[in-house]
Design a protein around this motif. Structure first.
Motif, PDB file in Angstrom:
ATOM      1  N   VAL A  66       0.838  -1.200   0.000  1.00 25.90           N
ATOM      2  CA  VAL A  66       0.000   0.000   0.000  1.00 25.90           C
ATOM      3  C   VAL A  66       0.870   1.246   0.000  1.00 25.90           C
ATOM      4  CG1 VAL A  66      -0.170   0.079   2.524  1.00 25.90           C
ATOM      5  CG2 VAL A  66      -1.957   1.162   1.147  1.00 25.90           C
ATOM      6  N   ALA A  67       0.419   2.266  -0.716  1.00 22.87           N
ATOM      7  CA  ALA A  67       1.055   3.590  -0.686  1.00 22.87           C
ATOM      8  C   ALA A  67       0.053   4.578  -0.110  1.00 22.87           C
ATOM      9  CB  ALA A  67       1.490   4.019  -2.078  1.00 22.87           C
ATOM     10  N   PHE A  68       0.506   5.374   0.844  1.00 19.26           N
ATOM     11  CA  PHE A  68      -0.330   6.361   1.505  1.00 19.26           C
ATOM     12  C   PHE A  68       0.081   7.775   1.106  1.00 19.26           C
ATOM     13  CE2 PHE A  68      -0.280   2.792   4.538  1.00 19.26           C
ATOM     14  CZ  PHE A  68      -1.622   2.664   4.859  1.00 19.26           C
ATOM     15  N   ASP A  69      -0.891   8.671   1.073  1.00 20.13           N
ATOM     16  CA  ASP A  69      -0.634  10.104   1.062  1.00 20.13           C
ATOM     17  C   ASP A  69      -0.872  10.626   2.474  1.00 20.13           C
ATOM     18  OD1 ASP A  69       0.004  10.373  -1.640  1.00 20.13           O
ATOM     19  OD2 ASP A  69      -2.090  10.634  -2.226  1.00 20.13           O
ATOM     20  N   VAL A  70       0.029  11.456   2.977  1.00 22.36           N
ATOM     21  CA  VAL A  70      -0.147  12.050   4.302  1.00 22.36           C
ATOM     22  C   VAL A  70      -1.102  13.223   4.172  1.00 22.36           C
ATOM     23  CG1 VAL A  70       0.988  13.160   6.249  1.00 22.36           C
ATOM     24  CG2 VAL A  70       2.148  11.310   5.022  1.00 22.36           C
ATOM     25  N   THR A  71      -2.191  13.208   4.930  1.00 21.40           N
ATOM     26  CA  THR A  71      -3.211  14.249   4.817  1.00 21.40           C
ATOM     27  C   THR A  71      -3.081  15.321   5.887  1.00 21.40           C
ATOM     28  OG1 THR A  71      -4.734  12.861   6.087  1.00 21.40           O
ATOM     29  CG2 THR A  71      -4.850  12.725   3.687  1.00 21.40           C
ATOM     30  N   LEU A 162       2.687   5.093 -17.580  1.00 18.48           N
ATOM     31  CA  LEU A 162       2.371   5.054 -16.160  1.00 18.48           C
ATOM     32  C   LEU A 162       1.050   5.744 -15.864  1.00 18.48           C
ATOM     33  CD1 LEU A 162       5.884   5.885 -14.649  1.00 18.48           C
ATOM     34  CD2 LEU A 162       4.902   3.638 -15.203  1.00 18.48           C
ATOM     35  N   ILE A 163       0.326   5.187 -14.904  1.00 15.76           N
ATOM     36  CA  ILE A 163      -0.938   5.758 -14.442  1.00 15.76           C
ATOM     37  C   ILE A 163      -0.650   6.496 -13.134  1.00 15.76           C
ATOM     38  CG2 ILE A 163      -3.294   5.245 -13.719  1.00 15.76           C
ATOM     39  CD1 ILE A 163      -3.057   2.627 -15.364  1.00 15.76           C
ATOM     40  N   PRO A 164      -0.746   7.824 -13.101  1.00 19.17           N
ATOM     41  CA  PRO A 164      -0.353   8.576 -11.902  1.00 19.17           C
ATOM     42  C   PRO A 164      -1.101   8.142 -10.642  1.00 19.17           C
ATOM     43  CG  PRO A 164      -0.651  10.052 -13.771  1.00 19.17           C
ATOM     44  CD  PRO A 164      -1.157   8.715 -14.209  1.00 19.17           C
ATOM     45  N   GLU A 165      -2.362   7.780 -10.793  1.00 15.77           N
ATOM     46  CA  GLU A 165      -3.172   7.443  -9.617  1.00 15.77           C
ATOM     47  C   GLU A 165      -2.678   6.192  -8.895  1.00 15.77           C
ATOM     48  OE1 GLU A 165      -5.350  10.054 -12.300  1.00 15.77           O
ATOM     49  OE2 GLU A 165      -4.369   8.109 -12.619  1.00 15.77           O
ATOM     50  N   ILE A 166      -1.929   5.338  -9.579  1.00  9.89           N
ATOM     51  CA  ILE A 166      -1.397   4.138  -8.927  1.00  9.89           C
ATOM     52  C   ILE A 166       0.136   4.165  -8.927  1.00  9.89           C
ATOM     53  CG2 ILE A 166      -3.413   2.681  -9.309  1.00  9.89           C
ATOM     54  CD1 ILE A 166      -1.954   1.456 -11.734  1.00  9.89           C
ATOM     55  N   SER A 167       0.683   5.360  -8.831  1.00 11.64           N
ATOM     56  CA  SER A 167       2.128   5.539  -8.759  1.00 11.64           C
ATOM     57  C   SER A 167       2.465   6.489  -7.611  1.00 11.64           C
ATOM     58  CB  SER A 167       2.677   6.109 -10.073  1.00 11.64           C
ATOM     59  OG  SER A 167       2.470   5.230 -11.154  1.00 11.64           O
ATOM     60  N   GLY A 168       3.695   6.414  -7.129  1.00 10.70           N
ATOM     61  CA  GLY A 168       4.175   7.340  -6.112  1.00 10.70           C
ATOM     62  C   GLY A 168       3.518   7.141  -4.760  1.00 10.70           C
ATOM     63  N   SER A 203      -3.072   0.487  -3.742  1.00  9.22           N
ATOM     64  CA  SER A 203      -2.591  -0.726  -3.101  1.00  9.22           C
ATOM     65  C   SER A 203      -2.565  -1.855  -4.122  1.00  9.22           C
ATOM     66  CB  SER A 203      -3.466  -1.115  -1.902  1.00  9.22           C
ATOM     67  OG  SER A 203      -4.769  -1.463  -2.324  1.00  9.22           O
ATOM     68  N   GLN A 204      -1.846  -2.915  -3.787  1.00 10.55           N
ATOM     69  CA  GLN A 204      -1.708  -4.049  -4.695  1.00 10.55           C
ATOM     70  C   GLN A 204      -1.612  -5.346  -3.902  1.00 10.55           C
ATOM     71  OE1 GLN A 204      -1.685  -4.035  -8.228  1.00 10.55           O
ATOM     72  NE2 GLN A 204      -2.001  -6.224  -7.799  1.00 10.55           N
TER      73      GLN A 204
END
Length: 407
Positions: A66-71, A162-168, A203-204
């Motif tokens: 999983v990749a998180f963005d800090v809010t 690359l799809i930005p929404e599932i990267s970084g 996530s994957q």
């Protein structure tokens, strides 16, 4: 840096005592993860150590990444979250519930501090590995001066879409286990703990490891039917691991000493087209035979590779360390099948995971060579990408993920 009050409470009485007594209770877990082998697939791996588990740990069968963005924009809230996550991870990896009261031990009027779907299940070799993306080092938390040079953005490789929404992502967590429910349970509880401070970016799920990280493991196969990662760096390669896997303070980011850099790539395979390709062409593309996994001209999988005997653009030849200044990667990827794409084709492929000391010197040159001339590109496309700095391990119960970064 001290552990927050909320984290101390989350650790429960045993955890609090360990912190107050200099983490004596944690010493039983202070084994070096680089050499740790669980006795069975049900047993736990040590959580504490010089390096994070889940890197050279013998690769487990299942993945939830999983990749998180800090809010939150508050540094103290991010620090508190990392402390809480570390306390939960220490419990979960040992087969315990995420919080002191568990799924059913707290007051009935409040939400449980564990989601409960792993009740009764063993540790199943669960490891949790955290990494920090370059986007975390912006002006929100005062970390800009500590951005490692090795976290420089990956270049655009030829042919990638690359799809930005599932990267970084700001933070990633890799959960590996032998039971998919244990891995999913761990990520679910970290996301629950992080509510209001982080949000899931992507996530994957993965199954069937595609690389061996120990010589005690047999070489697995990818969804194209070929053995994958035969010459992968292994935990037993002590000198190579020290030289090419673990970061050093001399590399320029002292807080990363003992850590490693993680590259992820979601690689979708056009399975149906590959399945109609002749066996000879498949073997020419890889540079190995499909049955034994032996390199061209040899009889056994681990026979020395003769690059001159295979086609100039064979995958094995293009990726071989001798073609890239002896650059090695420690790979621990997984197969994925995410249903179908609505056109009757499987949405399937490889979730590539590779750890290294410096992606600029290791992953980038290897991938650039493959992207330019590998005939395998006819059957694959890269759709997501991630690059993360995975800090050193958690030393004891008084420590937490990323402590030295925030010191």
């Amino acid at each position: 840096m001290s552990i927050s009050r909320r984290t101390m409470f989350g650790l429960g009485a045993a955890g609090a005592a360990a912190v107050g007594a200099g983490a004596i209770a944690a010493r039983s877990l202070l084994e070096e993860p680089t050499a740790a082998h669980a006795a069975s697939t049900s047993d736990p791996f040590p959580f504490y150590g010089e390096h994070q588990a889940g890197i050279v740990t013998p690769a487990q069968d299942r993945l939830h990444f999983v990749a998180f963005d800090v809010t939150t924009s508050r540094r103290d809230e991010l620090l508190e979250l990392l402390q809480e996550w570390t306390a939960a991870a220490a419990r979960l990896t040992q087969g315990k519930e995420a919080g002191a009261f568990g799924a059913v031990g707290g007051p009935a009027e409040g939400a449980p501090d564990d989601t409960g779907e792993a009740l009764g299940l063993p540790a199943s070799g669960l490891t949790l590995t955290i990494g920090f993306g370059a986007s975390l080092f912006d002006d929100r938390f005062g970390l800009a001066a500590k951005l490692p040079a090795a976290l420089a953005p990956l270049p655009k490789f030829p042919g990638e879409r690359l799809i930005p929404e599932i990267s970084g992502g700001d933070i990633c967590v890799q959960a590996c286990a032998h039971d998919p429910q244990v891995a999913v349970h761990a990520i679910r509880n970290l996301a629950r703990i992080g509510f209001g401070r982080v949000s899931v970016r992507w996530s994957q799920l993965g199954f069937g490891r595609t690389s061996s990280t120990s010589r005690a493991q047999v070489t697995p196969r990818n969804l194209m039917g070929f053995k994958d990662g035969t010459n992968n760096m292994k935990l037993e390669d002590a000198a190579l691991v020290r030289e090419q896997l673990w970061a050093s303070a001399a590399d320029g980011a002292a807080w990363m000493a003992g850590g490693s850099y993680l590259v992820t790539r979601k690689i979708r395979m056009t399975i149906e087209t590959w399945d109609r390709t002749s066996l000879r062409e498949q073997e020419d593309i890889f540079g190995r035979d499909k049955g034994e996994g032996a390199p061209v001209g040899k009889a056994r999988e681990f026979d020395p590779v003769d690059l001159a005997a295979m086609k100039p653009d064979a995958h094995v030849r293009l990726a071989h360390p001798s073609q890239h200044g002896d650059a090695h990667l420690l790979r621990r990827g997984y197969n994925f099948v995410d249903g179908s794409d609505g056109l009757g084709r499987l949405d399937a492929g490889l979730f590539f995971i590779a750890y290294q000391r410096d992606p600029r010197k290791q992953f980038v040159p290897v991938q650039m060579s493959l992207a330019r001339t590998d005939p395998l590109n006819e059957y694959i496309k890269h759709v997501s990408s991630g690059l993360f700095a995975c800090p050193p391990g958690v030393r004891d119960a008084g420590d937490f993920w990323g402590r030295e970064l925030f010191a």
